[in-house]
Design an enzyme around this catalytic site. Structure first.
Site, mmCIF file in Angstrom:
data_model
loop_
_atom_site.group_PDB
_atom_site.id
_atom_site.type_symbol
_atom_site.label_atom_id
_atom_site.label_comp_id
_atom_site.label_asym_id
_atom_site.label_seq_id
_atom_site.Cartn_x
_atom_site.Cartn_y
_atom_site.Cartn_z
ATOM 1 N N THR A 62 6.931 -3.459 -6.568
ATOM 2 C CA THR A 62 6.243 -4.397 -5.660
ATOM 3 C C THR A 62 7.213 -5.415 -5.040
ATOM 4 O OG1 THR A 62 5.627 -5.667 -7.640
ATOM 5 C CG2 THR A 62 3.952 -4.221 -6.720
ATOM 6 N N LYS A 82 -29.948 12.051 10.169
ATOM 7 C CA LYS A 82 -28.566 11.965 10.621
ATOM 8 C C LYS A 82 -28.561 11.812 12.134
ATOM 9 C CE LYS A 82 -26.034 14.947 12.314
ATOM 10 N NZ LYS A 82 -25.307 16.086 12.803
ATOM 11 N N GLU A 85 4.506 -8.068 -17.240
ATOM 12 C CA GLU A 85 3.676 -6.866 -17.098
ATOM 13 C C GLU A 85 3.251 -6.363 -18.464
ATOM 14 O OE1 GLU A 85 2.526 -5.695 -14.107
ATOM 15 O OE2 GLU A 85 3.412 -7.632 -13.667
ATOM 16 N N GLN A 111 8.254 1.707 3.291
ATOM 17 C CA GLN A 111 9.074 1.603 2.084
ATOM 18 C C GLN A 111 9.382 3.049 1.702
ATOM 19 O OE1 GLN A 111 7.073 0.521 -1.533
ATOM 20 N NE2 GLN A 111 8.907 -0.381 -2.461
ATOM 21 N N ASN A 142 -2.829 -11.914 -13.759
ATOM 22 C CA ASN A 142 -2.387 -12.001 -12.371
ATOM 23 C C ASN A 142 -3.138 -10.981 -11.525
ATOM 24 O OD1 ASN A 142 -0.868 -12.089 -9.981
ATOM 25 N ND2 ASN A 142 0.603 -10.573 -10.770
ATOM 26 N N ARG A 172 -2.289 7.242 -11.487
ATOM 27 C CA ARG A 172 -3.468 7.187 -12.344
ATOM 28 C C ARG A 172 -4.755 7.647 -11.666
ATOM 29 N NH1 ARG A 172 -2.122 1.123 -14.243
ATOM 30 N NH2 ARG A 172 -1.012 1.218 -12.257
ATOM 31 N N ALA A 220 0.821 -1.215 0.000
ATOM 32 C CA ALA A 220 0.000 0.000 0.000
ATOM 33 C C ALA A 220 0.856 1.267 0.000
ATOM 34 C CB ALA A 220 -0.917 -0.002 1.219
ATOM 35 N N ALA A 221 2.070 1.171 -0.533
ATOM 36 C CA ALA A 221 2.979 2.324 -0.456
ATOM 37 C C ALA A 221 2.889 3.241 -1.661
ATOM 38 C CB ALA A 221 4.421 1.837 -0.290
ATOM 39 N N GLY A 222 2.314 2.734 -2.738
ATOM 40 C CA GLY A 222 2.349 3.488 -3.997
ATOM 41 C C GLY A 222 1.567 4.789 -3.924
#
Ligand code: UD1
Ligand code: CA
Length: 407
Positions: A81, A319, A156, A75, A171, A16, A10-12
């Protein structure tokens, strides 16, 4: 089960998505997409979940604070990855196998994770991955098999030859690896690809070339593989998740007249024989009892609780509001931070004025109250049981209406 931990990537930063938020914090049916992946791991009994974080890591860490089974591994630079998984090595010395999942794939099902763990153990392989066949494989890594059908690698999309691009087996990034095999293989991965990244998928090739077996099982339904790289995919995945939520509710006896035009949050609870009419939007921890009627065009927000036999009709927003059994607000109301007793009739266009410009205030209404159309309930307010409020009344505790007052 072998001793198994999970790594969720989850570091990216997600170029996009065009976003300042870490991608995995974008919500799918009311929850960050990462929460769904964490849940799938927990559902198969994983009690050590490493989340690799980087871009705006503080947002993720704060959101998942105080969850003892989760460990955050930083990271520092997003080098791919493969590098992300390698960052976790020192935390996993006592594990037999590791699941590796992408934080942008919230549709992963626990059954698939169980299958991957079982297969890796039974076959004593270096790893197992689940694959899917897609009509349109664009964007995904393609599965390469030899003439006997054995997995030889993953390419890829950006590195595919025109011929490889035609492969429809992809994948989804659902893997289980033998712990020492994957970390040893990652040491040999080089960033020899168009993006110049260390790819986890290249570790599979390293393993196969060194004589280890990695098994690819075609086990995932096309609608369960979708991952999120763009806002368009966020919308598509949210729809798939929404239909899972509605399916669960319908299987427990809830009628949803028009599923495609209804949104119900994953955290909502709805009782048997309740009917949800079209264009209803339910967000947050909302509880609805049995035999209620909600919508069309109702908006139920965080903290709404309806007991049995309640009617919430057209263009009504609730609410943090509770309705006791048998009460009704059939048309055009905003009711916030309020509690209505049993058998209350809230007339058309009744509004709670719950905010004075500085603070939110509460409204309490007793049992068997009739509120005439177009009334404004100015909070803080107590309305006694049994009274009738004429249409068009501004009701507040300062005594403008003779029958309002302390309950
Ligand atoms: C990846 C797979 C691809 C697969 C697809 C399925 C690789 C090289 N490719 O591609 O085969 O079909 O997922 O969805 O693995 N991340 C990090 N650190 C990094 C890079 C990425 O933590 O340095 C995280 C991202 O935040 C994301 C996940 O890893 O949650 C996947 O990365 P992403 O860039 O989305 O990979 P894809 O190109 O989709
Ligand atoms: Ca992705």
């Amino acid at each position: 089960m072998p001793k198994t931990a999970a790594i969720i990537l989850a570091a990216g930063r997600s170029t996009r998505m065009i976003t300042d938020l870490p991608k995995v914090m974008h919500e799918v049916c009311g929850r960050p997409m990462l929460a769904w992946v964490v849940d799938a791991c927990r559902a198969v009994g994983i009690d050590r979940i490493l989340v690799v974080v980087g871009y705006h890591k503080e947002v993720i860490v704060d959101n998942f604070a105080n969850q003892p089974d989760m460990v955050f591994v930083e990271q520092a630079r997003q080098k791919g990855t493969g590098d992300a998984v390698a960052c976790c090595r020192e935390y996993l010395d006592d594990q037999d196998t590791v699941l590796v999942l992408a934080g942008d794939g919230p549709l992963v099902r626990p059954e698939i994770l169980k299958l991957l763990i079982d297969k890796t153990t039974q076959e004593r392989s270096a790893g197992t991955l689940a694959t899917a066949k897609l009509k349109d494989p664009t964007g995904y890594g393609r599965i390469i098999r030899d003439e006997y059908g054995n997995l030889t690698g993953i390419v890829e999309e950006s590195d595919c030859t025109p011929e490889q691009k035609r492969i429809t087996e992809i994948n989804p990034s659902y893997y289980c690896f033998d712990r020492s095999a994957i970390f040893d293989a990652l040491e040999q991965v080089q960033p020899n690809n168009v993006k110049g990244e260390y790819y986890l998928t290249d570790a599979i090739k390293v393993l196969v070339e060194s004589g280890r077996r990695v098994v690819a099982v075609t086990a995932v339904e096309p609608e369960d593989v979708l991952s999120i790289n763009s806002r368009q995919q966020l919308a598509v995945v949210s729809r798939v998740m929404e239909s899972r939520i509605q399916d669960r509710l319908m299987s427990s006896g809830v009628t949803i007249i028009d599923p495609e035009n209804t949104w119900i949050d994953a955290r909502a609870e709805i009782g048997q024989d309740t009917v949800i009419f079209p264009f209803t939007y339910i967000h947050g921890h909302v509880k609805i009892g049995r035999n209620c009627r909600v919508g069309p065009f109702a908006y139920l927000r965080e903290g709404t609780a309806l007991e049995d036999d309640v009617v919430i009709g057209v263009f009504t927003e609730l609410k943090n509001t509770r309705f006791d059994a048998g009460s009704r607000a059939r048309h055009h109301s905003y009711l916030g931070d309020a509690r209505f007793g049993k058998n209350v009739d809230v007339g058309t266009g009744t509004i709670t004025a719950n905010f004075d410009g500085k603070k939110i205030h509460q409204t309490w209404v007793g049992d068997n109250v009739y509120i005439g159309s177009g009334s404004i309930l100015v909070a803080p307010l107590h309305v006694k049981s049994g009274i009738q409020i004429p249409p068009g009344t501004v009701v507040d505790n300062k005594g403008e209406h003779p029958e309002s007052g302390q309950k």
